[in-house]
Enzyme design. Structure first.
Site: not given
Length: 259
Positions: A133, A65, A110
């Site tokens: 994450e 991201a 991602g």
């Protein structure tokens, strides 16, 4: 300039580049939109038999991201964007043609999730990866918790996701995350070589084999064999099957037409 570049490398092999090297090819809202537009063309391209996905530049495949953009978003916008990335990754996974992720550099969050949706992964020996994450107080949101576990096993997936560990291509190959590790200069050529090997085979058979593997995976053996039989039968009435038999008789390479 578009944040995603899509082009045919040969008559049957395509390459999709993530084109934000100045931002580690991160998923901005614009890149997501451009990626969807590229997939529209890819899905309708009749001659495409294999697709390579890679990043522009040497530093990053996709860093995940766009965190600078994410900082300006409301909670609702964040949820919408994560859902959008997940939908994009799922769309890649559902392509009928085989996909090869050529991981040319950093693949985090991602970005690694995008590669997990591809059929085959190869990487530069300089690449770094990880589903990181949890270090940002969130979890993988584009399929990483599911696809990584299916690929490398439950315990290993927990190990890498819960620790947010970053690792190189040698380790990635040892756990079965990637199939090959090559030098940065060799990566794209090796991806093209693999794509050419795939595209030289009967395209109907290749697509059927991909579907049989995907739909039979994690089913019981009896169900899996029925799925295999279903897809095998789709290859019988094709011109390509007869061409393969004739080429064998003539001692020449078959000329498949996807019919």
């Amino acid at each position: 300039m578009s944040t995603v570049i899509w082009q045919m490398q040969t008559d049957h092999v395509g390459i999709l580049y993530l084109n934000r090297p100045y931002a580690a090819n991160a998923f901005s809202t614009q890149l997501i939109e451009d990626f969807h537009h590229a997939l529209d063309k890819i899905e309708s391209h009749e001659d495409l038999r294999a697709l390579i996905i890679t990043g522009k530049g040497e530093k990053a495949f996709c860093a995940g991201a766009d965190l600078k953009e994410r900082q300006t978003m409301t909670e609702e916008e964040v949820v919408k964007t994560v859902r959008s990335i997940g939908g994009l990754v799922r769309r890649v996974e559902q392509l009928s043609v085989p996909t090869i992720a050529a991981i040319n550099g950093a693949a985090f969050g991602g970005g690694l999730e995008l590669s997990l949706a591809c059929d085959i992964r190869i990487a530069s020996d300089k690449a770094k990866m990880g589903l990181t994450e949890t270090s940002l107080a969130i979890i993988p949101g584009a399929g990483g918790t599911q696809r990584l576990a299916k690929l490398i096993g439950l315990a290993k997936a927990k190990y890498y996701i819960l620790t947010a560990k970053r690792f190189g291509s040698e380790e990635a190959q040892s756990i079965g995350l990637i199939e090959e590790s090559v030098s940065p200069d060799e990566l794209l050529n090796q991806a093209i070589t693999l794509a050419n090997q795939i595209s030289a085979n009967g395209p109907i058979g290749v697509r059927a084999a991909k579907q049989a593997i995907e739909r039979g995976y994690e089913r019981d053996i009896a169900t899996g064999l029925e799925i295999e039989r279903h897809y095998y039968l789709t290859t019988i009435p094709t011109e390509d099957r007869l061409e393969a038999l004739q080429a064998f008789k003539d001692k020449r390479q078959p000329q498949f037409k996807g019919k």
